[in-house]
Scaffold this active site. Structure first.
Site, PDB file in Angstrom:
ATOM      1  N   SER A  91       0.824  -1.209   0.000  1.00 45.71           N
ATOM      2  CA  SER A  91       0.000   0.000   0.000  1.00 45.71           C
ATOM      3  C   SER A  91       0.857   1.258   0.000  1.00 45.71           C
ATOM      4  O   SER A  91       2.036   1.237   0.366  1.00 45.71           O
ATOM      5  CB  SER A  91      -0.906   0.010   1.228  1.00 45.71           C
ATOM      6  OG  SER A  91      -1.593  -1.211   1.356  1.00 45.71           O
TER       7      SER A  91
HETATM    8  N1  SAH Z   1      -0.842  -4.913   4.014  1.00 47.20           N
HETATM    9  C1  SAH Z   1      -0.028  -5.207   2.851  1.00 47.20           C
HETATM   10  C2  SAH Z   1      -0.698  -4.888   1.536  1.00 47.20           C
HETATM   11  C3  SAH Z   1      -1.733  -5.863   1.264  1.00 47.20           C
HETATM   12  S1  SAH Z   1      -2.277  -6.101  -0.387  1.00 47.20           S
HETATM   13  C4  SAH Z   1       1.334  -4.559   2.936  1.00 47.20           C
HETATM   14  O1  SAH Z   1       1.608  -3.854   3.919  1.00 47.20           O
HETATM   15  O2  SAH Z   1       2.147  -4.780   2.047  1.00 47.20           O
HETATM   16  C5  SAH Z   1      -3.653  -7.111   0.030  1.00 47.20           C
HETATM   17  C6  SAH Z   1      -3.318  -8.521   0.418  1.00 47.20           C
HETATM   18  O3  SAH Z   1      -4.542  -9.126   0.839  1.00 47.20           O
HETATM   19  C7  SAH Z   1      -2.791  -9.367  -0.728  1.00 47.20           C
HETATM   20  O4  SAH Z   1      -1.539  -9.873  -0.410  1.00 47.20           O
HETATM   21  C8  SAH Z   1      -3.845 -10.473  -0.868  1.00 47.20           C
HETATM   22  O5  SAH Z   1      -3.285 -11.746  -1.175  1.00 47.20           O
HETATM   23  C9  SAH Z   1      -4.471 -10.481   0.498  1.00 47.20           C
HETATM   24  N2  SAH Z   1      -5.814 -11.060   0.568  1.00 47.20           N
HETATM   25  C10 SAH Z   1      -6.869 -10.884  -0.257  1.00 47.20           C
HETATM   26  N3  SAH Z   1      -7.939 -11.603   0.164  1.00 47.20           N
HETATM   27  C11 SAH Z   1      -7.545 -12.240   1.314  1.00 47.20           C
HETATM   28  C12 SAH Z   1      -8.178 -13.131   2.224  1.00 47.20           C
HETATM   29  N4  SAH Z   1      -9.445 -13.529   2.074  1.00 47.20           N
HETATM   30  N5  SAH Z   1      -7.467 -13.579   3.277  1.00 47.20           N
HETATM   31  C13 SAH Z   1      -6.179 -13.210   3.465  1.00 47.20           C
HETATM   32  N6  SAH Z   1      -5.522 -12.375   2.634  1.00 47.20           N
HETATM   33  C14 SAH Z   1      -6.192 -11.891   1.569  1.00 47.20           C
END
Ligand code: SAH
Length: 213
Positions: free
Chosen positions: A61
């Site tokens: 992000s």
């Molecule tokens: N917080 C992260 C950015 C996240 S991007 C950082 O600091 O880099 C969003 C993430 O959510 C992705 O890696 C994706 O795989 C995950 N995601 C999406 N749906 C999900 C679910 N149901 N359970 C767990 N992770 C999920």
């Protein structure tokens, strides 16, 4: 050439100018080097206020959004926090500076493994990372003082609402499409849930089940 110190100052200035003013949050973001979480092609841009691609087609992000979400979460030193969407691990690392314990889950094992390696390198021992579908929460560790979701669903997932302590706060992006999403702060009281809209945002989707990598 920009020096390391200048780059850091610009990074913190950008955060402040976007409304990240909480001292503890700024200190945590000064301490945790975003460069450690961005590998390869885009590592040069780690200190710019923009989201960047990471493995498995996901994104780390934008720093100012990480700051705004962390600030809204109002984490206290004794808190047990759940993050859904480990991604690069950057948000979890920031939370680890503010909370007693951080549980973070992602549906991609590869991302969880990479993030765990960085947590180990940085000595962030109060983070536990799991591969799981986080929309079900983490029943074994519930309830949580704080929950942060970094992928957008249509609504805050029911199990996550249920796993939030009374007095707890959840910050979660919600939206019907990729284009139109709002960041929501959910506060749980004795009598129910209060919803406050914070900002328009754009996150990758919250998907069901585990990823293939
Ligand atoms: N917080 C992260 C950015 C996240 S991007 C950082 O600091 O880099 C969003 C993430 O959510 C992705 O890696 C994706 O795989 C995950 N995601 C999406 N749906 C999900 C679910 N149901 N359970 C767990 N992770 C999920």
């Amino acid at each position: 050439m920009t020096s390391e110190a200048e780059r850091k100052m610009q990074f913190l200035f950008a955060l402040r100018s976007k409304g990240v003013t909480d001292k503890r949050v700024l200190e945590a973001m000064e301490k945790i080097d975003r460069g450690a979480f961005v590998r390869g092609l885009f590592s040069e841009r780690a200190y710019e206020d923009m989201p960047l691609p990471i493995a498995c087609g996901q994104t780390i992000s934008q720093p100012s959004i990480v700051g705004i979400m962390t600030q809204a979460l109002d984490v206290r030193p004794r808190d047990k926090v759940l993050e859904v969407g480990t991604g690069s691990g950057y948000q979890a690392a920031i939370l680890s500076q503010l909370a007693r314990r951080v549980y973070t889950v992602d549906r991609f094992r590869r991302l969880v493994d990479q993030a765990q390696t960085i947590f180990d390198e940085l000595g962030l021992t109060n983070i536990t990372a799991f591969t799981a579908d986080g929309s079900h929460g983490l029943a074994d560790q519930a309830p949580f003082d704080r929950i942060i979701v970094t992928a957008a669903g249509e609504d805050p997932p029911g199990p996550l609402l249920a796993q939030l302590k009374i007095g707890g706060i959840m910050v979660v992006p919600v939206g019907q499409s990729d284009a139109v999403q709002s960041l929501i702060k959910v506060s749980r009281s004795e009598t129910g849930y209060d919803y406050q809209e914070l900002a328009p945002v754009r996150f990758v989707p919250l998907l069901e089940g585990l990823g293939q990598e």
